[in-house]
Design a protein around this motif. Sequence first.
Motif, PDB file in Angstrom:
ATOM      1  N   GLY A 168       0.802  -1.222   0.000  1.00  0.00           N
ATOM      2  CA  GLY A 168       0.000   0.000   0.000  1.00  0.00           C
ATOM      3  C   GLY A 168       0.829   1.263   0.000  1.00  0.00           C
ATOM      4  N   CYS A 169       1.971   1.229  -0.683  1.00  0.00           N
ATOM      5  CA  CYS A 169       2.852   2.398  -0.721  1.00  0.00           C
ATOM      6  C   CYS A 169       2.571   3.222  -1.977  1.00  0.00           C
ATOM      7  N   GLY A 170       1.763   4.251  -1.817  1.00  0.00           N
ATOM      8  CA  GLY A 170       1.397   5.115  -2.935  1.00  0.00           C
ATOM      9  C   GLY A 170       2.592   5.808  -3.560  1.00  0.00           C
ATOM     10  N   PHE A 171       3.521   6.285  -2.730  1.00  0.00           N
ATOM     11  CA  PHE A 171       4.687   6.981  -3.252  1.00  0.00           C
ATOM     12  C   PHE A 171       5.505   6.077  -4.164  1.00  0.00           C
ATOM     13  N   CYS A 172       5.825   4.865  -3.673  1.00  0.00           N
ATOM     14  CA  CYS A 172       6.654   3.950  -4.457  1.00  0.00           C
ATOM     15  C   CYS A 172       5.906   3.419  -5.677  1.00  0.00           C
ATOM     16  N   LEU A 173       4.638   3.107  -5.529  1.00  0.00           N
ATOM     17  CA  LEU A 173       3.861   2.624  -6.668  1.00  0.00           C
ATOM     18  C   LEU A 173       3.831   3.678  -7.764  1.00  0.00           C
TER      19      LEU A 173
END
Length: 159
Positions: A47-52
């Motif tokens: 659930g890592c929006g930044f990395c995705l």
Amino acid sequence: MTQRLNYFDTSAEISGKYLDFSMALKKSPVVREVGQLVDIRASQINGCGFCLDMHVKQARIAGERELRLHHVAIWRESPLFSPRERAALAWTEIVTTLPAHGVPDDAYRAAREHFSESELSDLTLLVVGINGWNRLNVAFRTVPGSADAAYGLDKAGLE
């Protein structure tokens, strides 16, 4: 969403060393081959929006097809991935989620059918690396897209 703190500023030396580790992994042929898919899948799971956001943009800049990016989340059902890519995604999932009793022997054997010991070691280090980045960015609520200009990701055309 507001970022809680900037760990690169707060722990500059250690963050820099962790970045060096990640950059060293990019020299591995297996990481160059499947690394973007691995980074995307682990970031989805965590659930890592930044990395995705970052890794999807990097993949697009590198020429990855848009449909394959959409299909990473459904890789088991999708016909768009090779057996070797599927093995990398399966390994990513098992190492990212780590079942209570560890990685089962059958999961290891399945991965070894597609990767040499050296490749599997490099692949596992990549999974360890992205999981660490995911945890940092989730913990400190790093805003997706906030580093696009610094990383040249604005060239992805995915605003």
